[in-house]
Design an enzyme around this catalytic site. Structure first.
Site, short mmCIF file in Angstrom:
data_model
loop_
_atom_site.label_atom_id
_atom_site.label_comp_id
_atom_site.label_asym_id
_atom_site.label_seq_id
_atom_site.Cartn_x
_atom_site.Cartn_y
_atom_site.Cartn_z
N ARG A 151 9.06 -3.01 21.24
CA ARG A 151 8.79 -3.43 22.55
C ARG A 151 8.13 -4.99 22.28
NH1 ARG A 151 4.19 -4.39 25.32
NH2 ARG A 151 2.66 -2.78 24.37
N HIS A 166 0.68 -2.11 16.70
CA HIS A 166 0.13 -3.26 17.24
C HIS A 166 -0.51 -3.92 15.93
CE1 HIS A 166 -1.71 -6.64 19.24
NE2 HIS A 166 -1.05 -6.28 20.64
N ARG A 198 6.66 -7.80 17.01
CA ARG A 198 5.18 -6.83 16.70
C ARG A 198 5.77 -6.05 15.28
NH1 ARG A 198 2.54 -4.99 22.21
NH2 ARG A 198 1.68 -7.16 22.68
N HIS A 210 0.00 1.87 18.84
CA HIS A 210 -0.15 1.23 20.22
C HIS A 210 0.85 1.69 21.16
CE1 HIS A 210 -1.61 -2.09 22.64
NE2 HIS A 210 -0.33 -2.62 23.02
N PHE A 215 4.02 -15.50 23.77
CA PHE A 215 3.73 -14.50 23.10
C PHE A 215 4.93 -14.06 22.11
CE2 PHE A 215 1.38 -10.27 24.93
CZ PHE A 215 0.48 -11.26 25.24
N GLN A 241 5.29 1.80 18.41
CA GLN A 241 4.71 0.46 17.85
C GLN A 241 3.40 0.38 17.57
OE1 GLN A 241 4.20 -2.82 21.14
NE2 GLN A 241 5.64 -3.32 19.81
N GLU A 290 -2.13 -9.91 21.43
CA GLU A 290 -1.22 -10.65 20.98
C GLU A 290 -1.29 -12.39 21.60
OE1 GLU A 290 2.72 -9.14 20.43
OE2 GLU A 290 3.56 -11.00 21.19
N LEU A 324 -8.12 -2.99 20.76
CA LEU A 324 -6.91 -3.82 20.71
C LEU A 324 -7.31 -5.35 20.67
CD1 LEU A 324 -3.92 -4.64 21.06
CD2 LEU A 324 -4.16 -4.46 23.52
#
Lengths: 123, 234, 189, 590
Positions: D401, D245, D289, D356, D121, D243, D258, D255
């Site tokens: 995050r 995304h 991100r 997000h 990730f 955040q 990732e 969504l």
């Protein structure tokens, strides 16, 4: 686990298996009779009588009869417990269902006795 | 203008349910059914329905769309509208609380009945319990269920006996645990299912398979359960 | 506030007629008073009545009430049944019908084995166009029930359980049953 | 005068998502009378939408993996305003919490050795950033959140947790001592209002992504818990940190995990160029991100966007092959076909940065105890109140995050809150009482709504709110715009406080719920706006055009927003992990 005292064998699996085995027997019997009738278009009473006079044919017929009765009981019991329910009809459903099941049993026994009488009753 | 007919019932004011027709301008867009509902609700806030993720994974907005159960959020109008009509009714067979909202207690109760949790009394290792990719693959097509109830409420056997027949959703989960190599309660699970109602009310109608928004196959899972019952009993 | 009263056409409403009929039949049989031909016509027409009684059940409407308060959406005319559902529904219908029809088949067997005369009576009866039609209906029910049943057995072995497979299987069963029913018609006439 | 029904529990958890159910599970297992108040059936919670996985050093993909490496990544990812004691706790306890989930039955994907499958990730490294890309995100295909949420619900069924399903928590009941003694809740099904009394109240209501017009969040993510806390006068921390995304499906907002990039997918612009190579030469598409989202917006602004409007970029996956996509990312294939009308096996998916995750929230310590601050700037625990999950700010995410850390956050701190409450209950805390006046105060908002006659509808006001937030507080922020936005919000507040419902019926009245939710959205939005304007630097997800650099001299700290006087104060970041040296702030490059 849902308990039920009026189903055929009280076990779902047992009922299911009996119904399948019965179905197979009936299918075999139907196919046999169909082929027999088609290969004997000018069937006489004597031929027909002789066929059913043989022990194997009598046993075959009896097993088919038993299959029919168990198959029908299991199937129709499911029909009755689907539609004649308290959920759909209120409290009177229980009495109606028991009555219908008794009738069903009565007819099944009539069929059984009558069938045995037919298969084994003539000479 | 799209004609949207919606099943309406508010216990506070209505004696009986009725169908209300709305006119809706799609502006030529292929919206999802949920988008239509959201816009209608902005005009008529008394309209009640459930929704959450709006992407087909939470299972909130199961409803009967032009005769077929599905999730409003992932059902495009182009797939369901016929004769310029969108007909929305609550999921069949469950008591209606209000409008498109049904009381799902019976559905959840059947889910709980199959003890939907992993059972394994052996001491857990310090790391995870190992499972081969092949064994894990057996859970594919089972664990993805979102409990939207589209299947069970499309199933005639569940309509007639929602209190006795576990229904496709519950049985799919029953098999999800039977199929899990880590679960050791197979025998108990099977013996809890061997009555004439829980599993054997399935007559292979496949209405469940036809409506599942996740493309899952409860009929097949039920077949597997039956085979396991058969194997353990013979 | 009164909940809407339940209306309910029972699918198996014909049942009581089955029972009534079989009781009547057995009484008649024991008395052995009817002439054979009259008996056949009487019974076959009863079967026809029974079948037609079952027909409205196919489009029946159920409005349920639970706790006498909340309505339930179960107006079957608004719910699409997939083709697999129709195959299954007709399987059940023919099953119910055949339980009554069995009386006729048993009677034919009984008569055909009883004596030369009763054997001939069965033959004569099946030359009558109305009797032919009725016999065809019974055998059609049997053929359909058997084909759909065999499909069930095949599915029990895990074949045709997918969405596509089920629908193809259902179509095959329907087509096969229609061909068989047509053949039976050809054979009778 | 309060004359409503009261029901009592040892502990109540508001919110039936991952964090709430993990906390409830811990309490219920220990035999305490526990209830979960949840406005949707638990498996409808937004945790269900989490896709890629749960990041945790379980040393499956790499036997040498170390939780300290994970800690390093998280501290760096947070842009150094994550509390290091909390991050240390999360990363070190994580494996235990993940193994517990596995033992509960979570159907993780597997490696050939039979261990849990881990995928790479963004922002993951080995050996404190020196060992290259790590694969540390434990996955159940691309449905990890769904699998996790259902497993937790199943665990709670086993432990006989009481679920008050489809009950909406309206406001906290606070007594004269300032302690929280329960909550006012509406049973949505019949409209009954009940005082749910408890020795411990846990807020686990998730995020508030619905303050923005374009969001990956569910309709239900309206920040109810944060709204309640703010109305009760409690502060929120780092609430300006939102955040975006990188990969929300353009137009739909849905969504795209990732994990797609973890499995080898990458972003391209209209020229087919893999532009992340320019912005993050080492990590490329697997940078943090915030970095990826900003790079995408810069590409679009530079005229390299795709589509007729040039308003999105593309996520290329087709080179991975159908087999990998169908086995590792089946859910993405489904979503893409449904919402983008694109089959990722053949074509790239149009994506755009989309709101997000709320990094900020109710400040807590690692036991989940909610905190406030005395006038002198000293932390104090709020009696009876706990928070965990996205609604809380422990803070492990700081200003940004990392992917896969939200699921870890919610199980670790849901569990921690449960353990701590269990301990205090065992030690015997007494049930504090609320006076009728306390209850009346908590009822005031609902009473006003129920008697409203004039006012605008929630739908109209919500749309205005979301538009303001989207326009003035999006991926890039600027002081003067933000001030304008704050002004607009202040005007909107009057109208939203006066929101009216025409439908006042009792049974399943979703109009009433939506109006109450809107007021929660407003609280969160306003806190976000004011805190964002105050933080005069760019850090993590908070990117300002007028202050482009990180300012460690003035802003290496948390922001605390106090609702009473709408004041923002600073709170020190914890640089004291217990078992190791702290990671000192460094320039953050990928």
């Amino acid at each position: 686990m849902v308990t039920s005292i009026t189903s055929f064998g009280r076990s779902g699996l047992y009922d299911w298996l009996i119904q399948r085995v019965g179905a197979a027997v009936m299918a075999a019997y139907t196919i046999f009779i169909t082929i027999y009738l088609m290969t004997n278009p000018e069937l006489t009473f004597e031929q027909w009588h002789a066929l059913f006079g043989q022990l194997w044919m009598r046993v075959f017929s009896l097993v088919t009869l038993l299959s029919f009765i168990s198959h029908a009981w299991i199937g129709l019991w499911a029909v009755l417990t689907d539609y004649l329910t308290v959920r759909l009809m209120g409290n009177k459903a229980t009495i109606l269902r028991i009555f219908a099941q008794m009738m069903l049993g009565g007819v099944a026994i009539t069929y059984l006795v009558w069938g045995i009488e037919i298969i084994w009753g003539f000479n | 203008m799209l004609k949207v007919e919606i099943y309406r019932y508010n216990p506070d004011t209505d004696k009986a349910p009725y169908m209300k027709t709305y006119e809706f301008d799609t502006q030529g867009k292929d919206l999802m059914v949920l988008d239509v509902l959201e816009q209608l609700k902005a005009q008529d806030e008394s309209l009640a329905y459930r929704r959450s993720c709006r992407e087909g994974v939470c299972g909130s907005d199961g409803m009967n769309i032009n005769g077929k159960n599905g999730l409003a959020c992932i059902k495009p109008l182009s797939e369901c509208v016929k004769n310029n009509k969108l007909i929305l009714r609550p999921l069949p067979g469950l008591p209606v609380i209000r409008d498109l909202v049904v009381d799902m207690t019976q559905f959840y109760d059947q889910y709980k009945k199959i003890e939907p949790y992993l059972q394994n009394d052996t001491p857990a290792p310090a790391i995870e319990r190992l499972q081969s990719p092949e064994d894990r693959e057996k859970l594919d097509g089972l664990y993805e269920c979102i409990l939207c109830a589209c299947c069970s409420t499309a199933c005639p056997s569940f309509w007639w006996n929602p209190d006795k027949f576990i229904g496709p959703a519950g049985l799919l989960q029953a098999y999800r645990f039977l199929a899990d190599s880590r679960d050791l309660a197979t025998e108990k699970r099977l013996s809890n299912l061997d009555d004439p109602f829980s599993v054997f009310r399935c007559h292979g109608i496949q209405a469940c398979v036809a409506v599942c928004p996740k493309g899952l196959n409860p009929t097949r899972a039920i077949g597997h359960i039956r085979n396991m019952l058969l194997q353990s009993a013979t | 506030m009164n909940a809407k009263k339940a209306q309910y056409f029972i699918l198996c409403g014909g049942f009581s007629f089955v029972f009534l009929y079989s009781t009547l039949y057995n009484a008649a049989r024991l008395a052995r008073r009817f002439n054979h031909r009259a008996q056949i016509l009487f019974r076959f027409s009863l079967i026809l009545v029974l079948t037609s009684l079952n027909l409205p059940a196919m489009g029946y409407k159920v409005i349920l009430t639970v706790n006498k308060k909340r309505p339930v959406n179960l107006d079957l005319t608004t719910i699409n049944l997939p083709i697999t559902g129709f195959v299954s529904f007709f399987h059940r219908m023919t099953g119910i019908f055949l339980f009554a029809g069995m009386a006729a088949l048993l009677w034919m067997l009984d008569s055909s084995l009883d004596s030369q005369e009763s054997f001939a009576a069965v033959r004569d009866a099946s030359a009558n166009p109305i009797c032919k039609l009725i016999l065809w209906v019974v055998l059609a029910g049997l053929a359909y029930h058997m084909v759909a049943g065999i499909r069930h057995l095949i599915m029990d072995f895990g074949i045709g359980e997918s969405l596509k497979g089920g629908q193809i299987g259902a179509k095959i069963a329907l087509v096969t049953a229609i061909i068989l029913i047509a053949l039976i018609g050809v054979w009778i006439w | 005068m309060a004359s409503i029904r009261t029901i009592s529990f040892d502990g109540i958890v508001i919110g039936g998502g991952g964090a709430g159910m993990r906390a409830a599970l811990q309490l219920a297992q220990s035999g305490y009378k526990t209830a979960v108040i949840t406005k949707v059936f638990p498996t409808r919670s937004h945790t269900v939408s989490a896709q890629g996985g749960i990041t945790c050093a379980i040393a499956s993909a790499d036997p040498q993996d170390d939780w300290r490496w994970h800690m390093y990544d998280t501290v760096k990812g947070s842009d150094y305003i994550g509390d290091q004691d909390a991050i240390e706790y999360m990363c070190s306890v994580g494996p235990e919490a993940v193994f517990e989930l596995e033992h509960m039955g979570l159907p993780f994907s597997r490696t050939d050795e039979g261990r849990i499958y881990q995928r790479p990730f963004g922002g993951q490294s080995k050996d404190f950033g020196k060992g290259g890309q790590a694969a540390r995100t434990c996955a159940a295909a691309d449905r990890t959140g769904h699998a996790l949420l259902h497993t937790l619900y199943q665990g709670n069924i086993k432990s006989n947790t009481v679920f008050l399903n489809e009950w909406f928590a309206v406001d906290l009941v606070k007594n004269a001592d300032g302690a929280v003694v329960g909550v006012i809740a509406i049973n949505i099904e019949d409209g009954e209002t009940v005082y749910v009394k408890a020795k411990a109240t846990v807020i686990a209501t998730g995020g508030a992504g619905r303050i923005y017009a374009s969001t990956t969040n569910a309709h239900i993510n309206t920040g109810d818990g944060v709204g309640m806390a703010l109305r009760a006068g409690f502060p929120v921390q780092d609430i300006e940190m939102w955040q975006f995304h990188p990969t929300g499906i353009a137009g739909a907002g849905t969504l795209v995990t990732e994990g797609c990039r973890g499995e080898g997918g990458y972003l391209i612009n209209k020229n087919g160029e893999r532009f992340m190579e320019r912005y993050a030469p080492n990590a490329k598409d697997l940078a943090g991100r915030d970095v990826v989202a900003r790079s995408m917006v810069l590409e679009i602004l530079a005229g390299n966007g795709c589509g007729p409007e040039g308003d999105h970029v593309l996520l290329k996956l087709d080179h991975l092959g159908e087999e990998v996509l169908e086995s590792r990312l089946p859910g993405i294939c489904e979503l893409s076909r449904t919402f983008a009308h694109v089959d990722p096996v053949k074509e790239p998916i149009p994506v755009v940065p989309t709101c997000h995750y709320m990094m900020g929230g109710i400040p807590t310590n690692i036991n989940g105890q909610a905190l406030t601050q005395h006038a002198e700037g000293i932390d104090t625990v709020i009696d009876g109140l706990f928070a965990c999950g996205e609604a809380a700010c422990v803070s492990v995410h700081g200003a940004n995050r990392l992917g896969g850390n939200s699921l870890l956050d919610l199980v670790v701190f849901g569990r921690a809150a449960g353990l701590y409450i269990e301990k205090t209950l065992r030690e015997g805390i007494e049930q504090r009482n609320a006076t009728p006046a306390d209850i009346d105060r908590a009822m005031a908002r609902l009473n006003k709504l129920n008697t409203s006659t004039t006012g605008e509808s929630a739908a109209v006001l919500r749309k205005e709110l979301q538009t303001i937030m989207q326009n003035y507080f999006g991926v890039f922020r600027k002081g003067e715009f933000m001030q304008l936005g704050i002004q607009k919000l202040a005007e909107l507040r009057k109208r939203i406080e006066n929101v009216a419902i025409t439908d006042k019926s009792n049974a399943f009245n979703t109009a009433r719920i939506e109006a109450l939710e809107l007021q929660n959205l407003l609280e969160v939005a306003e806190a976000t706006a004011i805190a964002a304007e105050v933080r005069k630097e760019s850090r993590g997800a908070h990117a300002r055009d007028d202050f482009e650099d990180r300012d460690d001299v003035n802003w290496l700290c948390h922001s605390l927003f106090f609702p009473g006087d709408k004041r923002v104060t600073k709170r020190a970041v914890n640089f004291k992990p217990h078992t190791m040296e702290a990671f000192e702030p460094m320039k953050r490059t990928y």
